[in-house]
Enzyme design. Structure first.
Site: not given
Ligand code: URA
Length: 239
Positions: A105
């Protein structure tokens, strides 16, 4: 396989097609110990010895890069409004057609693999290959007492979506390690929320046998080592 010399050089990230053509015409490139001034000369990059400005080149079919992704960048190759992880690459690597093999993310940090090898990206991401992805998280709230068990059985998130069995290990006050084998949208955040917490920091530490190199500052990159690349070839072949 035979390819044009200018194409081989620009695919190695040595410059745009125009720049490498110029370098070839100026006599800065040798093929098998002879200066070659013909940009469209057909060569076999795996069999020929090529030098560029006196330096011997190592031919690679594909590139595999590790990045310590900082928060604030999106895991994509382009975006209209937001800055992508590709912007963090030096110009030479920007030309290689790299893309992230598995997203993080925008606000997440840590290990991001970039490659131009579609099979490798597929093998790393595919839940069928069962590759461990290890995350360190900090969270607020209180996790339910049976959170570890729920993770290990395959927790349901957002009223029905079932995750593959995963592992949760509390490692401190409001800190945990989470291991998953797939990459659903916001998966770790949603899993933690399903057991009563809220992720406030997330960093990926490991993908399979590839660990985030702790000498990389946020935004820094390095090529994968021979052993790391060997591991990737192994998971591609394991069908
Ligand atoms: N899970 C998440 O919620 N965010 C990420 O960036 C990676 C795995």
């Amino acid at each position: 396989m035979l390819s044009r010399l200018d194409k081989v050089l620009s695919n190695l990230g040595l410059g745009s097609r125009k720049e490498v053509t110029e370098a070839i015409r100026r006599g800065l490139v040798t093929v098998d110990n002879e200066v070659c001034r013909v940009p469209d000369k057909k060569i076999d990059p795996e069999a020929s010895e090529i030098t560029f400005q006196g330096e011997k080149l190592v031919y690679r079919q594909y590139d595999y890069i590790m990045m310590n992704k900082p928060a604030g960048y999106i895991s994509a190759t382009e975006d209209r409004n937001k800055v992508t992880v590709i912007e963090l690459l030096p110009d030479r690597l920007k030309r290689l057609g790299l893309f992230p093999a598995g997203r993080l993310d925008r606000d997440s940090e840590g290990l991001l693999l970039l490659t131009n090898d579609g099979n490798a990206a597929h093998a790393i991401i595919s839940p069928k290959r069962n590759i461990d992805k290890l995350y360190y998280i900090r969270y607020s709230g209180v996790l339910s007492d049976n959170a570890e068990m729920l993770f290990s059985l395959g927790i349901e998130i957002d009223g029905g979506e079932k995750c593959l069995p995963a592992a949760l290990e509390r490692v401190g006050n409001g800190e945990a390690h989470v291991t998953i084998h797939e990459g659903k949208y916001h998966q770790v955040k949603r899993m933690i929320s399903a057991v009563g917490g809220e992720v406030i920091y997330l960093k990926r530490l490991k993908i399979g046998m590839i660990e985030l190199d702790d000498s990389l500052a946020p935004g820094e990159i390095r090529r994968l080592t021979t052993d790391e690349e060997k591991w990737i070839r192994g998971i591609i072949e394991k069908r």
